[in-house]
Design an enzyme around this catalytic site. Structure first.
Site, PDB file in Angstrom:
ATOM      1  N   HIS A  99      94.549  37.922  22.163  1.00 33.24           N
ATOM      2  CA  HIS A  99      94.202  39.252  21.674  1.00 33.24           C
ATOM      3  C   HIS A  99      95.399  39.979  21.083  1.00 33.24           C
ATOM      4  O   HIS A  99      95.275  40.697  20.097  1.00 33.24           O
ATOM      5  CB  HIS A  99      93.614  40.070  22.823  1.00 33.24           C
ATOM      6  CG  HIS A  99      93.106  41.413  22.413  1.00 33.24           C
ATOM      7  ND1 HIS A  99      91.936  41.580  21.703  1.00 33.24           N
ATOM      8  CD2 HIS A  99      93.604  42.658  22.595  1.00 33.24           C
ATOM      9  CE1 HIS A  99      91.728  42.861  21.490  1.00 33.24           C
ATOM     10  NE2 HIS A  99      92.723  43.543  22.007  1.00 33.24           N
ATOM     11  N   HIS A 157      85.907  45.639  20.875  1.00 35.74           N
ATOM     12  CA  HIS A 157      85.965  45.780  22.333  1.00 35.74           C
ATOM     13  C   HIS A 157      84.766  45.042  22.902  1.00 35.74           C
ATOM     14  O   HIS A 157      83.966  45.590  23.654  1.00 35.74           O
ATOM     15  CB  HIS A 157      85.971  47.251  22.743  1.00 35.74           C
ATOM     16  CG  HIS A 157      87.038  47.567  23.739  1.00 35.74           C
ATOM     17  ND1 HIS A 157      86.846  48.377  24.822  1.00 35.74           N
ATOM     18  CD2 HIS A 157      88.326  47.157  23.823  1.00 35.74           C
ATOM     19  CE1 HIS A 157      87.957  48.481  25.524  1.00 35.74           C
ATOM     20  NE2 HIS A 157      88.872  47.742  24.935  1.00 35.74           N
TER      21      HIS A 157
END
Length: 758
Positions: free
Chosen positions: A59, A108
């Site tokens: 990420h 998200h």
């Protein structure tokens, strides 16, 4: 974490090289751990291991994707408008008159499945802080969403939580939600996609960057106190697939406080206005590990931090946990010593906790202390920017040939007007094509008073300058079904649709942001899909002259070994000189002529019709013609500016009939439509050929409009007139607007409107 008895200091680490450390539990491979030891010349302390593990996660480091993302820079078209590009927290575009606009979309996804409300809320909070950190005032948000099957028992839980989280956080911040998408597909059942976009406005001279420069300058942490929520959350969670046998892969989701964020926004903007800030970084994924290492890495020196001065909500947190915490509503500013007192005073005025936690040094190391003991001593660039780079194995999936060979040609088509009518109603009432007002009515679209267009218009549009009417338009699009059939074309089709949506409102497309949602990069087929999508998007951006200003990659979107459809979501930002000249989608005046721009072909691969009527996915997606898209945009922009059209709507999912239904219902006006000679009514209505739009032309402008189209080589076919209270396809069927409206609006409330889920 590693043993800390005695405290795991740098000195202790050097003296105890054989201590076993839990690098695997933190998501690191053995090779990565060995590399950290090589960089440091010793084993890392527990705090250093924590920092490297989160910053080297997929990420944060883009370790599997960066070799492919390079194309966005290597192939970038020349652009005078792009002021800040890839590498900063958000891209910045010059929109004229001294104004700059910054915008970015991020994901998200995984947190929003684990805890939908907080996952979605903190997704909005995080992207808003990225925009603040560039020096801009946030002015709007958008939300491209993907959920599982609409009728699956768990989908309502996720939908209710995500929509409430987005609305709750954004509404409390006072930011209008002006656009986005909602798509349902079984492939997202265990892995919804919650992408969030924010746009902000500033003057050119107000742009700020994330760097810590100037020895002696103070590092100030301000905002919420640091707690145990979200430790390893976005960074670790977004780097793993979900596996029910591994609950450790589902760490705590961050908890958001929009009222704290609102104070943070106003506090930061006041400090910017007084020119107090040298560098700034928001604390998102990886928390202080990210903020300190990136600020130091981007600056000209080093940094010394006293971690024991960090304000805590939970005083039992270890140094490692403080460094990994992803508590929300926090930022880090670099301020000169003479301005530090004033900066702190502004924070106090806004009731924002602020603490000097360190200073910039003239060295080359990031040094972090804990109650006087050195626990981190690293070259900051090795943490923030020089992480591992993987050239993952790639292979075109073996199943793709059979999928593409399974064309829609074999599917039964409607043979009569009654069957056409029945399938139109099925299409417009299907979850993906149905009215989404139940969702979007939970968002405030008009707060701040500058919203010009919002859902369900083709693009959201905002006024930037009240005096001149200068504005910007934004659209996000993506079609995972297309990308499943051909990821190269699928990415280009996502860009083409967003580009077309912006142009349909009269705005000129300038730049792109993207959120690339894909399965595991450890699967060669998934990696191939990602690489092809990057190649397709980079090539298309170069052709259309729209550089990628920034974006996000979200990998490991799968449950077990079942991945989502590859889903590149593309956002396009455009500028319009005067929002008073924008073009809405509604058919609003009887007697105006309806024109179809572009060519209609037999193109049904991945189409809404094949999905709704037959539950089929196969063949090839519609062909991409980027030069036609560019020409169509020019026609739409010029016609809008010169007052030749009163309505425009792009053609995409569902084809012409979907666009006609939406424009008729939005304006409350019917339409009489004639099928052109030589074109089957079914193809005319349901084809998803690209590079097309439907427009409403006043009779007084018809000659001028058709003359412009002819001169530029754009096919323009008059297909009907705005009239009556039905959609009447002559010789085929007639559908009263009352029946269409009932079909179009009933689906989403019926699925989600009566049952609340925690």
């Amino acid at each position: 974490m590693s043993p800390r008895t005695p405290l795991d200091t740098v000195k202790h680490a050097a003296a105890t090289p054989d201590v076993q450390q839990p690098f695997r539990e933190l998501g690191m491979t053995e090779d990565e751990y060995r590399r950290v030891r090589s960089i440091l010349g010793r084993r890392p302390t527990g705090s250093e291991l924590a920092m490297y593990s989160v910053m080297w996660s997929e990420h944060c480091s883009y370790k599997s994707s960066k070799v492919h993302l390079k194309q966005f820079g290597d192939k970038a078209p020349a652009s005078d408008a792009l002021l800040v590009g890839i590498g900063e927290q958000a891209g910045v575009v010059d929109v004229g008159q001294g104004y700059a606009v910054t915008f970015k979309v991020e994901s998200h996804n995984h947190p929003s499945y684990v805890e939908p409300y907080q996952g979605a809320a903190t997704g909005i909070g995080g992207i808003v802080r990225d925009i603040i950190a560039m020096g801009a005032r946030p002015v709007a948000v958008m939300d491209p969403l993907r959920f599982g099957a609409a009728d699956h028992p768990d989908t309502a839980r996720v939908v209710h939580g995500v929509v409430a989280g987005i609305g709750g956080y954004g509404n409390c911040l006072g930011l209008p939600n002006i656009g986005g998408e909602v798509v349902f597909d079984p492939c997202y059942q265990g892995n919804p996609l919650v992408n969030a976009l924010c746009v902000g406005v500033m003057r050119h001279e107000d742009i700020h960057l994330a760097k810590a420069s100037g020895a002696g300058n103070k590092v100030i942490l301000y905002g919420a106190r640091t707690g145990g929520d979200g430790i390893g959350g976005a960074s670790i969670l977004a780097s793993e697939t979900f596996d029910s046998d591994k609950p450790s892969k589902r760490p705590a989701v961050q908890v958001g406080d929009p009222f704290q964020e609102k104070l943070l926004i106003e506090c930061t903007l006041e400090a910017f206005a007084e020119k107090l800030v040298v560098g700034i970084q928001d604390l998102g994924a990886a928390g202080l590990s990210c903020a300190t290492s990136e600020l130091a890495s981007n600056g000209t020196g080093g940094m010394r931090v006293d971690l024991s001065t960090v304000p805590l909500r939970d005083h039992t947190l270890s140094p490692e946990e403080i460094l990994m915490s992803e508590s929300q509503e926090r930022m880090c500013a670099v301020v000169t010593p003479e301005n530090a007192e004033r900066f702190l005073a502004i924070c106090e005025k806004w009731d924002v906790t602020a603490t000097v936690i360190g200073e910039v040094t003239d060295g080359e190391r990031l040094e972090i202390y804990w109650h006087g003991e050195l626990i981190v001593d690293v070259p900051p660039r090795t943490v923030a920017h020089d992480g591992p780079v993987y050239h993952r194995p790639m292979a075109r999936p073996g199943w793709l040939d059979a999928l593409q060979a399974d064309t829609p040609d074999r599917l039964a088509r409607p043979r009569t007007g009654d069957e056409l009518r029945e399938q139109v109603l099925a299409l417009v009432s299907s979850p993906n094509q149905a009215d989404k007002s139940w969702i979007t009515s939970q968002y405030d679209k008009y707060v701040l008073g500058n919203t010009v267009l919002a859902q369900p218009e083709d693009s959201g549009m905002l006024r930037i300058d009240e005096e001149t009417g200068l504005g910007v338009a934004l659209a996000t699009d993506g079609n995972g079904r297309y990308a499943k059939l051909d990821p190269y074309a699928g990415a280009q089709l996502a860009l083409a649709e967003a580009y077309r949506n912006v142009a349909a409102t009269g705005a000129r497309p300038l730049a792109v942001t993207d959120c690339l949602n894909f399965p595991s990069p450890e699967d060669p087929a998934g990696m191939w899909q990602f690489a092809e999508a990057c190649r397709g998007l980079a090539d298309a951006c170069r052709t259309l002259g729209t550089p990628v200003a920034g974006g996000n990659v979200s990998l490991y979107n799968q449950t077990g070994d079942v991945g989502i459809h590859p889903t590149p979501v593309v956002g396009v930002l455009g500028v319009i000189d005067d929002v008073a000249r924008r073009t809405p989608m509604a058919f609003a005046e009887d007697g105006q002529m309806i024109y179809l721009l572009g060519d209609t072909r037999e193109e049904f691969g991945g189409s809404a019709w094949t999905d709704v009527v037959h539950g089929h996915l196969g063949g090839l997606p519609p062909a991409v013609d980027l030069e036609r898209e560019r020409l169509l945009a020019e026609i739409l922009i010029n016609a809008s500016r010169d007052g030749m059209i009163d309505a425009a709507h792009d053609l995409s999912d569902g084809g012409l009939v979907q666009a006609l239904v939406e424009s008729c219902l939005k304006g409350g006006r019917g339409a009489r439509i004639v099928v052109p000679d030589g074109l089957p009514a079914f193809t005319f209505l349901f084809s998803e050929s690209t590079g097309r739009a439907v427009v409403a032309v006043p009779r007084s402008e018809e000659v001028r409009f058709t003359g412009m189209c002819e001169a530029r080589g754009m096919p323009a076919t008059r297909i009907g007139v705005i009239d009556g209270d039905s959609l009447d396809v002559q010789g085929e069927f007639s559908l009263p607007l009352t029946e269409l409206r009932e079909a179009h609006t009933r689906t989403i409330p019926a699925l989600f409107g009566h049952t609340r889920h925690a």
